[in-house]
Design an enzyme around this catalytic site. Structure first.
Site, mmCIF file in Angstrom:
data_model
loop_
_atom_site.group_PDB
_atom_site.id
_atom_site.type_symbol
_atom_site.label_atom_id
_atom_site.label_comp_id
_atom_site.label_asym_id
_atom_site.label_seq_id
_atom_site.Cartn_x
_atom_site.Cartn_y
_atom_site.Cartn_z
ATOM 1 N N HIS A 168 5.497 -24.806 84.948
ATOM 2 C CA HIS A 168 6.167 -24.781 86.252
ATOM 3 C C HIS A 168 7.518 -25.468 86.123
ATOM 4 C CE1 HIS A 168 2.744 -23.532 88.577
ATOM 5 N NE2 HIS A 168 2.065 -24.638 88.453
ATOM 6 N N CYS A 186 8.973 -23.635 93.369
ATOM 7 C CA CYS A 186 8.215 -23.641 92.122
ATOM 8 C C CYS A 186 8.440 -22.313 91.398
ATOM 9 C CB CYS A 186 6.729 -23.846 92.408
ATOM 10 S SG CYS A 186 5.727 -23.828 90.913
HETATM 11 MN MN MN Z 1 0.019 -25.204 88.869
#
Ligand code: MN
Length: 161
Positions: A76, A124
């Site tokens: 991420h 994200c």
């Molecule tokens: Mn995650």
């Protein structure tokens, strides 16, 4: 103009709306979790296209809430947009503020918590094609909580070592 091109044309510009919303983007609430591995998190998918290798999502954690405690093969890239909070990455607990960047490497436990009376919102970035997150077993949770700072972060004041 074919259907696919028409759909793309409509999505070239999505205007921001009040309260961290975007025109035409659905806000997906998360269910509460029985094991308290996540709480009070909503999700908006901002960019997702078969021709993009990645996806960009906006997550928002309500005050007192927290994102899923999980790990997975994919990484991420996180940009904090709104509010303040704390995050766990591996066994490190960090305070996070707006515009901070957080990298979550592969197979690393992670969780974001809203620690003030304001929501914690973050972008994200992930691979479009990715593996399913793994949630911790009771044994893995106990192992994580062996570090007092992590136990405190996860809300377990009664840490046993
Ligand atoms: Mn995650």
């Amino acid at each position: 103009m074919d259907e696919k091109t028409a759909a793309r044309a409509q999505a070239i510009h999505r205007r921001a709306e009040p309260d961290y919303r975007w025109e035409g983007v659905e806000r997906l609430p998360y269910k509460e979790d029985d094991r308290a591995l996540f709480k009070s998190v909503s999700r908006q998918i901002l960019f997702s296209d078969p021709d993009l290798a990645g996806e960009l999502r906006y997550f928002e954690v309500a005050p007192g809430g927290f994102s899923s405690l999980e790990r997975h093969e994919h990484m991420h890239g996180v940009l904090i947009l709104r509010g303040r909070g704390r995050c766990l990455v591996g066994t490190e607990v960090r305070a996070v503020d707006p515009n901070d960047l957080v990298t979550v490497p592969a197979w690393t436990w992670h969780q974001f918590r809203a620690t003030t009376n304001e929501p914690l919102g973050f972008l994200c970035m992930v691979n479009a094609t990715r593996d399913k997150p793994h949630l911790p077993t009771e044994a893995e949770l106990a192992e994580l909580k062996a570090k007092s700072e992590v136990a405190e972060f996860l809300g377990d004041a009664s840490k046993q070592t």
